[in-house]
Design a protein around this motif. Structure first.
Motif, PDB file in Angstrom:
ATOM      1  N   SER A   1      12.428   6.187  -5.559  1.00  0.00           N
ATOM      2  CA  SER A   1      13.541   6.155  -4.705  1.00  0.00           C
ATOM      3  C   SER A   1      13.173   6.079  -3.105  1.00  0.00           C
ATOM      4  O   SER A   1      13.732   5.430  -2.222  1.00  0.00           O
ATOM      5  CB  SER A   1      14.770   7.385  -5.023  1.00  0.00           C
ATOM      6  OG  SER A   1      15.024   7.180  -6.179  1.00  0.00           O
ATOM      7  N   VAL A   2      11.954   7.054  -3.053  1.00  0.00           N
ATOM      8  CA  VAL A   2      11.597   6.947  -1.741  1.00  0.00           C
ATOM      9  C   VAL A   2      10.867   6.001  -1.349  1.00  0.00           C
ATOM     10  O   VAL A   2      10.871   5.329  -0.113  1.00  0.00           O
ATOM     11  CB  VAL A   2      10.784   8.113  -1.356  1.00  0.00           C
ATOM     12  CG1 VAL A   2       9.978   8.225   0.005  1.00  0.00           C
ATOM     13  CG2 VAL A   2      11.606   9.675  -1.528  1.00  0.00           C
ATOM     14  N   ALA A   3       9.916   5.425  -2.028  1.00  0.00           N
ATOM     15  CA  ALA A   3       9.157   4.075  -1.860  1.00  0.00           C
ATOM     16  C   ALA A   3       9.757   3.014  -1.888  1.00  0.00           C
ATOM     17  O   ALA A   3       9.386   1.926  -0.988  1.00  0.00           O
ATOM     18  CB  ALA A   3       8.021   4.167  -2.993  1.00  0.00           C
TER      19      ALA A   3
ATOM     20  N   VAL B   1       0.949  -1.333  -0.059  1.00  0.00           N
ATOM     21  CA  VAL B   1       0.008   0.160   0.027  1.00  0.00           C
ATOM     22  C   VAL B   1       0.850   1.262  -0.197  1.00  0.00           C
ATOM     23  O   VAL B   1       0.626   2.314  -0.659  1.00  0.00           O
ATOM     24  CB  VAL B   1      -1.053   0.017   1.276  1.00  0.00           C
ATOM     25  CG1 VAL B   1      -1.501   1.317   1.211  1.00  0.00           C
ATOM     26  CG2 VAL B   1      -2.173  -1.180   1.021  1.00  0.00           C
ATOM     27  N   CYS B   2       2.081   1.334   0.877  1.00  0.00           N
ATOM     28  CA  CYS B   2       2.744   2.242   0.861  1.00  0.00           C
ATOM     29  C   CYS B   2       3.724   2.856  -0.268  1.00  0.00           C
ATOM     30  O   CYS B   2       3.639   3.994  -0.610  1.00  0.00           O
ATOM     31  CB  CYS B   2       3.583   2.304   2.098  1.00  0.00           C
ATOM     32  SG  CYS B   2       2.870   2.519   3.567  1.00  0.00           S
ATOM     33  N   LEU B   3       4.163   1.580  -0.891  1.00  0.00           N
ATOM     34  CA  LEU B   3       4.774   1.742  -2.174  1.00  0.00           C
ATOM     35  C   LEU B   3       3.739   2.133  -3.277  1.00  0.00           C
ATOM     36  O   LEU B   3       4.146   3.388  -3.857  1.00  0.00           O
ATOM     37  CB  LEU B   3       5.549   0.595  -2.659  1.00  0.00           C
ATOM     38  CG  LEU B   3       6.190   0.493  -3.907  1.00  0.00           C
ATOM     39  CD1 LEU B   3       7.414  -0.448  -3.586  1.00  0.00           C
ATOM     40  CD2 LEU B   3       5.410   0.342  -5.027  1.00  0.00           C
ATOM     41  N   THR B   4       2.511   1.828  -3.410  1.00  0.00           N
ATOM     42  CA  THR B   4       1.686   2.115  -4.395  1.00  0.00           C
ATOM     43  C   THR B   4       1.509   3.513  -4.385  1.00  0.00           C
ATOM     44  O   THR B   4       1.348   4.539  -5.097  1.00  0.00           O
ATOM     45  CB  THR B   4       0.603   1.268  -4.490  1.00  0.00           C
ATOM     46  OG1 THR B   4       1.125   0.005  -4.856  1.00  0.00           O
ATOM     47  CG2 THR B   4      -0.575   1.813  -5.729  1.00  0.00           C
ATOM     48  N   ALA B   5       0.954   4.029  -3.173  1.00  0.00           N
ATOM     49  CA  ALA B   5       0.530   5.473  -2.715  1.00  0.00           C
ATOM     50  C   ALA B   5       1.527   6.432  -2.706  1.00  0.00           C
ATOM     51  O   ALA B   5       1.481   7.496  -3.392  1.00  0.00           O
ATOM     52  CB  ALA B   5       0.096   5.407  -1.240  1.00  0.00           C
ATOM     53  N   THR B   6       2.610   6.066  -2.434  1.00  0.00           N
ATOM     54  CA  THR B   6       3.794   7.032  -2.419  1.00  0.00           C
ATOM     55  C   THR B   6       4.136   7.314  -3.822  1.00  0.00           C
ATOM     56  O   THR B   6       4.471   8.393  -4.346  1.00  0.00           O
ATOM     57  CB  THR B   6       5.084   6.431  -1.824  1.00  0.00           C
ATOM     58  OG1 THR B   6       4.901   6.248  -0.323  1.00  0.00           O
ATOM     59  CG2 THR B   6       6.222   7.500  -1.545  1.00  0.00           C
ATOM     60  N   ILE B   7       4.528   6.239  -4.767  1.00  0.00           N
ATOM     61  CA  ILE B   7       4.617   6.481  -6.044  1.00  0.00           C
ATOM     62  C   ILE B   7       3.472   7.362  -7.069  1.00  0.00           C
ATOM     63  O   ILE B   7       3.669   8.518  -7.663  1.00  0.00           O
ATOM     64  CB  ILE B   7       4.626   5.262  -6.902  1.00  0.00           C
ATOM     65  CG1 ILE B   7       6.078   4.721  -6.554  1.00  0.00           C
ATOM     66  CG2 ILE B   7       4.829   5.719  -8.632  1.00  0.00           C
ATOM     67  CD1 ILE B   7       6.222   3.079  -7.202  1.00  0.00           C
ATOM     68  N   ALA B   8       2.101   7.312  -6.726  1.00  0.00           N
ATOM     69  CA  ALA B   8       1.051   7.990  -7.091  1.00  0.00           C
ATOM     70  C   ALA B   8       1.071   9.370  -6.465  1.00  0.00           C
ATOM     71  O   ALA B   8       0.858  10.188  -7.206  1.00  0.00           O
ATOM     72  CB  ALA B   8      -0.400   7.111  -6.708  1.00  0.00           C
ATOM     73  N   PHE B   9       1.424   9.479  -5.183  1.00  0.00           N
ATOM     74  CA  PHE B   9       1.603  10.903  -4.673  1.00  0.00           C
ATOM     75  C   PHE B   9       2.516  11.661  -5.287  1.00  0.00           C
ATOM     76  O   PHE B   9       2.612  12.912  -5.411  1.00  0.00           O
ATOM     77  CB  PHE B   9       1.740  10.692  -2.999  1.00  0.00           C
ATOM     78  CG  PHE B   9       2.002  11.871  -2.399  1.00  0.00           C
ATOM     79  CD1 PHE B   9       0.713  12.852  -2.147  1.00  0.00           C
ATOM     80  CD2 PHE B   9       3.222  12.389  -2.028  1.00  0.00           C
ATOM     81  CE1 PHE B   9       1.018  14.174  -1.480  1.00  0.00           C
ATOM     82  CE2 PHE B   9       3.612  13.594  -1.462  1.00  0.00           C
ATOM     83  CZ  PHE B   9       2.529  14.475  -1.055  1.00  0.00           C
ATOM     84  N   GLY B  10       3.797  11.042  -5.356  1.00  0.00           N
ATOM     85  CA  GLY B  10       4.982  11.654  -6.031  1.00  0.00           C
ATOM     86  C   GLY B  10       4.735  12.108  -7.415  1.00  0.00           C
ATOM     87  O   GLY B  10       5.155  13.254  -7.721  1.00  0.00           O
TER      88      GLY B  10
ATOM     89  N   LEU C   1      11.427  15.830   0.023  1.00  0.00           N
ATOM     90  CA  LEU C   1      11.162  15.972   1.475  1.00  0.00           C
ATOM     91  C   LEU C   1       9.674  15.691   1.518  1.00  0.00           C
ATOM     92  O   LEU C   1       9.183  14.675   2.478  1.00  0.00           O
ATOM     93  CB  LEU C   1      11.720  17.258   2.072  1.00  0.00           C
ATOM     94  CG  LEU C   1      11.163  17.626   3.427  1.00  0.00           C
ATOM     95  CD1 LEU C   1      12.008  16.808   4.163  1.00  0.00           C
ATOM     96  CD2 LEU C   1      11.465  18.956   3.672  1.00  0.00           C
ATOM     97  N   THR C   2       8.774  15.940   0.903  1.00  0.00           N
ATOM     98  CA  THR C   2       7.543  15.865   1.027  1.00  0.00           C
ATOM     99  C   THR C   2       6.894  14.283   0.701  1.00  0.00           C
ATOM    100  O   THR C   2       6.062  14.250   1.645  1.00  0.00           O
ATOM    101  CB  THR C   2       6.740  16.787   0.011  1.00  0.00           C
ATOM    102  OG1 THR C   2       6.824  18.101   0.221  1.00  0.00           O
ATOM    103  CG2 THR C   2       5.128  16.764   0.353  1.00  0.00           C
ATOM    104  N   GLN C   3       7.628  13.884  -0.247  1.00  0.00           N
ATOM    105  CA  GLN C   3       7.437  12.497  -0.682  1.00  0.00           C
ATOM    106  C   GLN C   3       7.885  11.543   0.741  1.00  0.00           C
ATOM    107  O   GLN C   3       6.962  10.627   1.179  1.00  0.00           O
ATOM    108  CB  GLN C   3       8.230  12.060  -1.783  1.00  0.00           C
ATOM    109  CG  GLN C   3       7.649  12.430  -3.062  1.00  0.00           C
ATOM    110  CD  GLN C   3       8.569  12.583  -4.110  1.00  0.00           C
ATOM    111  OE1 GLN C   3       9.606  11.872  -3.939  1.00  0.00           O
ATOM    112  NE2 GLN C   3       8.083  12.622  -5.310  1.00  0.00           N
ATOM    113  N   THR C   4       8.990  11.831   1.495  1.00  0.00           N
ATOM    114  CA  THR C   4       9.673  11.055   2.579  1.00  0.00           C
ATOM    115  C   THR C   4       8.636  11.392   3.643  1.00  0.00           C
ATOM    116  O   THR C   4       8.291  10.427   4.367  1.00  0.00           O
ATOM    117  CB  THR C   4      10.805  11.653   2.808  1.00  0.00           C
ATOM    118  OG1 THR C   4      11.970  11.495   1.844  1.00  0.00           O
ATOM    119  CG2 THR C   4      11.414  11.070   4.113  1.00  0.00           C
TER     120      THR C   4
END
Length: 318
Positions: free
Chosen positions: A119-121, A90-99, A301-304
């Motif tokens: 990279s962050v995810a 969930v975190c990987l998918t959501a972080t890439i979409a958010f990024g 920073l925001t993605q992190t």
């Protein structure tokens, strides 16, 4: 091959120097390799070294990423149980979409958003290199890749110190803290450092969760290749290094790789990735790398922060 030797040797000398400094002063080896490499930027146009530097930054990089598969087994992933696996997915998918959305809102290209968010995810500098290898060619790709490596490495080091304190203050137990550390800190070395600073149990949990994120890297790369092909209308070449990563992971899971060979493969992978970062550093000037301005830094920073907040919220709620 003789024409490649000076540049390749130069990259590995920088990698050796970075490794020495990292072992003696405790800072991330990737960051040392990058900084030393950029100090040698004047050699990037030297005809004796240019070909070898480019070979290390591209070809040897892919070999190093493929060999990362020797670090992981499917058994390790299965040991995590359903909750950490679901959390990571969930975190990987959501972080890439958010990024990707954040990059668009802030006027950056989708490829920059994918590079930083991936990279962050996933796994910091290694993911930056893998994703960059399959992104469409552009004048800023190498510059953006190096910026991303610097940003995620620096933020990982800060998180290594702050996250254990933060998660303990929220009231999580040691195992949960380990899971969160593994799910949110970018680079493997900082995950290990933060996890085992809490306890041996937290360190084990953090390492396994982090390795799950690493194991998802070829999946993301392959999906990205398909998306790039559809976007451009041209058939993108299949990333052989991602397929080899999966094959090595499978062989390692089936105990087909002797323990000594597995250790050698992991060590060779580390050296190749450090040398590739050094070569990329040599090819890029410090001034050019930060031409993106503070907006680039704000995006990473925001993605992190998004990843850490999402993972924490999910564990609190469920």
């Amino acid at each position: 091959m003789r024409g490649l030797t000076p540049g390749v040797v130069l990259a590995f000398v920088v990698a050796a120097a970075a490794t020495f400094l990292s072992e003696h002063y405790g800072a991330p080896v990737m960051l040392f390799a990058l900084l030393i490499g950029m100090a040698l930027h004047f050699l990037a146009t030297d005809p004796r070294a240019a070909a070898g530097i480019d070979f290390t930054a591209k070809r040897l990089l892919r070999v190093g990423i493929a060999l990362l598969g020797a670090r992981i087994t499917f058994g390790q992933v299965a040991e995590l149980g359903a909750t950490p696996i679901a959390l990571v997915l969930v975190c990987l998918t959501a972080t890439i979409a958010f990024g990707l959305l954040l990059a668009r809102v802030m006027g950056r290209s989708w490829s920059f958003g994918m590079l930083t968010a991936g990279s962050v995810a996933i796994c910091g500098a290694s993911a930056a290199l893998a994703i960059s290898a399959v992104l469409p060619h552009s004048e800023t790709r190498e510059r953006d890749t190096l910026f991303t490596v610097v940003a995620v490495t620096g933020l990982s080091t800060i998180a290594m110190v702050l996250y254990p304190i933060l998660f303990a203050a929220i009231g999580f137990d040691e195992i949960t803290i380990g899971i969160l550390i593994g799910a949110t800190i970018h680079d493997v070395a900082q995950v290990v450092g933060a996890g085992y600073a809490v306890s041996a149990e937290a360190g084990d949990a953090a390492t396994l969760v982090k390795l799950l994120r690493v194991a998802l890297m070829p999946v993301v790369v392959l999906v990205l290749v398909l998306l790039v092909s559809r976007r451009s209308g041209a058939r993108a070449p299949m990333p052989v290094f991602a397929l080899v990563f999966v094959l090595i992971l499978a062989a390692n899971s089936l105990d087909l790789i002797p323990e000594l060979l597995q250790a050698v493969m992991v060590d060779v992978s580390r050296w190749l990735l450090v040398a590739a970062i050094a070569a990329l550093g040599i090819k890029t000037s410090l001034q050019a790398m930060f031409e993106g301005g503070p907006g680039h830094t704000l995006i990473v920073l925001t993605q992190t922060v998004f990843l850490a907040a999402l993972a924490t919220a999910l564990l609190v709620l469920f």
